[in-house]
Design an enzyme around this catalytic site. Structure first.
Site, PDB file in Angstrom:
ATOM      1  N   THR A 196       1.813   6.942   0.248  1.00 35.82           N
ATOM      2  CA  THR A 196       1.096   5.900  -0.149  1.00 35.82           C
ATOM      3  C   THR A 196       0.962   5.631  -1.580  1.00 35.82           C
ATOM      4  O   THR A 196       1.455   6.461  -2.324  1.00 35.82           O
ATOM      5  CB  THR A 196      -0.544   6.312   0.335  1.00 35.82           C
ATOM      6  OG1 THR A 196      -1.389   5.113   0.149  1.00 35.82           O
ATOM      7  CG2 THR A 196      -0.860   7.311  -0.655  1.00 35.82           C
ATOM      8  N   SER A 203       0.758  -1.201   0.103  1.00 37.99           N
ATOM      9  CA  SER A 203       0.207   0.073   0.175  1.00 37.99           C
ATOM     10  C   SER A 203       0.790   1.278  -0.129  1.00 37.99           C
ATOM     11  O   SER A 203       0.425   2.395   0.128  1.00 37.99           O
ATOM     12  CB  SER A 203      -0.916   0.084   1.413  1.00 37.99           C
ATOM     13  OG  SER A 203       0.000   0.152   2.391  1.00 37.99           O
ATOM     14  N   THR A 232      -1.382   3.074   3.076  1.00 36.75           N
ATOM     15  CA  THR A 232      -0.793   4.213   3.535  1.00 36.75           C
ATOM     16  C   THR A 232      -0.098   4.289   4.993  1.00 36.75           C
ATOM     17  O   THR A 232      -0.364   3.332   5.490  1.00 36.75           O
ATOM     18  CB  THR A 232      -1.645   5.393   3.737  1.00 36.75           C
ATOM     19  OG1 THR A 232      -2.705   5.440   2.517  1.00 36.75           O
ATOM     20  CG2 THR A 232      -1.540   6.862   3.870  1.00 36.75           C
ATOM     21  N   THR A 278      -5.099   7.497   7.463  1.00 34.71           N
ATOM     22  CA  THR A 278      -5.091   6.493   6.601  1.00 34.71           C
ATOM     23  C   THR A 278      -6.449   6.021   6.320  1.00 34.71           C
ATOM     24  O   THR A 278      -7.237   6.289   6.913  1.00 34.71           O
ATOM     25  CB  THR A 278      -4.221   5.196   6.951  1.00 34.71           C
ATOM     26  OG1 THR A 278      -4.843   4.733   8.280  1.00 34.71           O
ATOM     27  CG2 THR A 278      -2.675   5.605   7.159  1.00 34.71           C
ATOM     28  N   GLY A 279      -6.741   5.219   5.214  1.00 30.75           N
ATOM     29  CA  GLY A 279      -8.047   4.894   4.762  1.00 30.75           C
ATOM     30  C   GLY A 279      -8.612   5.652   3.635  1.00 30.75           C
ATOM     31  O   GLY A 279      -8.006   6.175   2.767  1.00 30.75           O
ATOM     32  N   ARG A 295      -6.229   9.357 -10.449  1.00 32.61           N
ATOM     33  CA  ARG A 295      -6.896   9.580  -9.069  1.00 32.61           C
ATOM     34  C   ARG A 295      -6.084   9.893  -7.853  1.00 32.61           C
ATOM     35  O   ARG A 295      -4.708   9.320  -7.958  1.00 32.61           O
ATOM     36  CB  ARG A 295      -7.656   8.294  -8.617  1.00 32.61           C
ATOM     37  CG  ARG A 295      -8.368   8.431  -7.082  1.00 32.61           C
ATOM     38  CD  ARG A 295      -7.548   7.784  -5.984  1.00 32.61           C
ATOM     39  NE  ARG A 295      -8.400   7.969  -4.778  1.00 32.61           N
ATOM     40  CZ  ARG A 295      -7.944   7.608  -3.720  1.00 32.61           C
ATOM     41  NH1 ARG A 295      -6.952   7.112  -3.624  1.00 32.61           N
ATOM     42  NH2 ARG A 295      -8.658   7.427  -2.488  1.00 32.61           N
TER      43      ARG A 295
HETATM   44  N1  GLY Z   1      -5.845   7.190   2.228  1.00 36.78           N
HETATM   45  C1  GLY Z   1      -5.185   6.841   1.103  1.00 36.78           C
HETATM   46  C2  GLY Z   1      -5.806   7.192  -0.243  1.00 36.78           C
HETATM   47  O1  GLY Z   1      -7.096   7.016  -0.277  1.00 36.78           O
HETATM   48  O2  GLY Z   1      -5.359   7.107  -1.326  1.00 36.78           O
END
Ligand code: GLY
Length: 341
Positions: free
Chosen positions: A215, A85, A197, A248-249, A225
């Site tokens: 991340t 990640s 992340t 994170t998330g 994106r």
């Molecule tokens: N928190 C990492 C992402 O959504 O890219």
């Protein structure tokens, strides 16, 4: 055209001094300010904590550079292909291309730098640091960010490992029974769609604060994106008078709630780091219309100027509480956070 330096100069020629415009004039200065209490935090628990925090702590404990400390710690996960990640070995976008996001922020001058959708560079946090230190910009993306990194001698490499390539192929083959790919030969596809992340936050012996979020973003994302990690105020924010918050998330939620900025402002107004993390989670739940509408997760970590730690996630399970790790003079410590639903 007026650049930032000229703008600041023209303000002083008008008799407007910079301190008047700085965050300080709006803040309540952090209470309980302790000096010589260095601490470094990462948003990972026991599986990663020691490996990630040791290089950073080794710098901080010798009173070395705060920025070097957080960068060295962030680089550990970025360079480790076992982590799918972050950095090298991160899961790719829907085209099989790894695109990385990272940001860095430095308290003493409230400066920051970030890169988004950066391809081919294993350590995006180091590029973000160079954006902060070597340019008058804050945010570089995609090809521009890569060219900038090349200019500074970074090697362009394939960030997809054999293992992540196979996971990506499996995802692609399993997407639909209406395309021409046969389903994965070895049966069911059960790879979770990750938004991993890592956040690294630190306070040095002078109580100065810095942080990094890095991340590979949401696995299988639409190419281009950008998540919350490189957006200052979303995936990372800090104020040298108050503390730092990072996340994170699911990045989209941190962006539309300005979650890290919100957390720091809550701390400025007297909430503890733990309360601030929980309040940010609550805000995201509210924005989404309540707990029944929330099928994603975000985890927020916070570190105050005095070294107090907070950690909360939106969703969790008993026995699988979110964790945060710190290394200070008291040694390595894993702290369990809270979850709201
Ligand atoms: N928190 C990492 C992402 O959504 O890219």
């Amino acid at each position: 055209m007026i650049d930032r330096r000229k703008f600041i100069k023209s303000l002083s020629s008008l008799g407007i001094s910079l301190p008047l415009l700085s965050a300080k004039s709006f803040t309540t200065t952090a209470k309980n300010k302790k000096m010589n209490n260095p601490i470094i935090l990462c948003s990972r628990g026991k599986d990663w904590a020691e490996d990630v925090l040791k290089p950073g702590w080794d710098i901080l404990r010798k009173n070395g550079s705060l920025l070097n400390a957080i960068e060295k710690s962030a680089n550990v996960t970025e360079l480790d292909p076992r982590d799918t990640s972050v950095g090298y070995g991160g899961l790719p976008n829907e085209d099989g291309v790894v695109q990385l996001d990272a940001s860095i922020m430095y308290g003493p001058n409230h400066n920051c730098g970030s890169v988004a959708a950066l391809e081919g560079i294993k350590t995006p946090s180091s590029v973000a640091r160079l954006v902060m230190e070597r340019t008058d910009h804050i945010h570089l993306v995609a090809e521009g960010a890569q060219n900038f990194a090349k200019m500074h001698g970074f090697k362009i490499e394939n960030l997809l490992t054999e293992s992540t390539r196979k996971i990506w192929v499996k995802w692609k083959e399993n997407l639909s029974d209406k395309d021409d790919y046969f389903p994965p030969a070895d049966g069911n596809y059960d790879q979770e769609r990750t938004t991993g992340t890592i956040n690294i936050l630190a306070v040095d012996k002078n109580s100065d604060i810095a942080g990094i979020t890095t991340t590979s973003g949401l696995a299988w994302k639409i190419p281009g994106r950008v998540g919350d990690s490189p957006i200052i105020g979303a995936g990372l924010y800090l104020d040298n008078e108050v503390g730092a918050v990072a996340a994170t998330g699911r990045g989209e939620e941190m962006i539309r709630s300005c979650g890290s900025f919100l957390g720091v402002e809550l701390m400025r107004n007297g909430r503890s780091p733990q309360e601030a993390c929980e309040d940010v989670c609550k805000r995201i739940i509210d924005i989404n219309g309540g707990p029944s509408k929330v099928d994603f997760n975000d985890k927020i970590v916070a570190l105050s100027k005095s070294g107090e730690v907070g950690c909360a996630a939106i969703r969790g399970k008993k026995g699988q509480e979110p964790e945060v790790a710190t290394w200070s003079k008291k040694g390595l410590k894993i702290t369990k956070g809270t979850y709201l639903i």
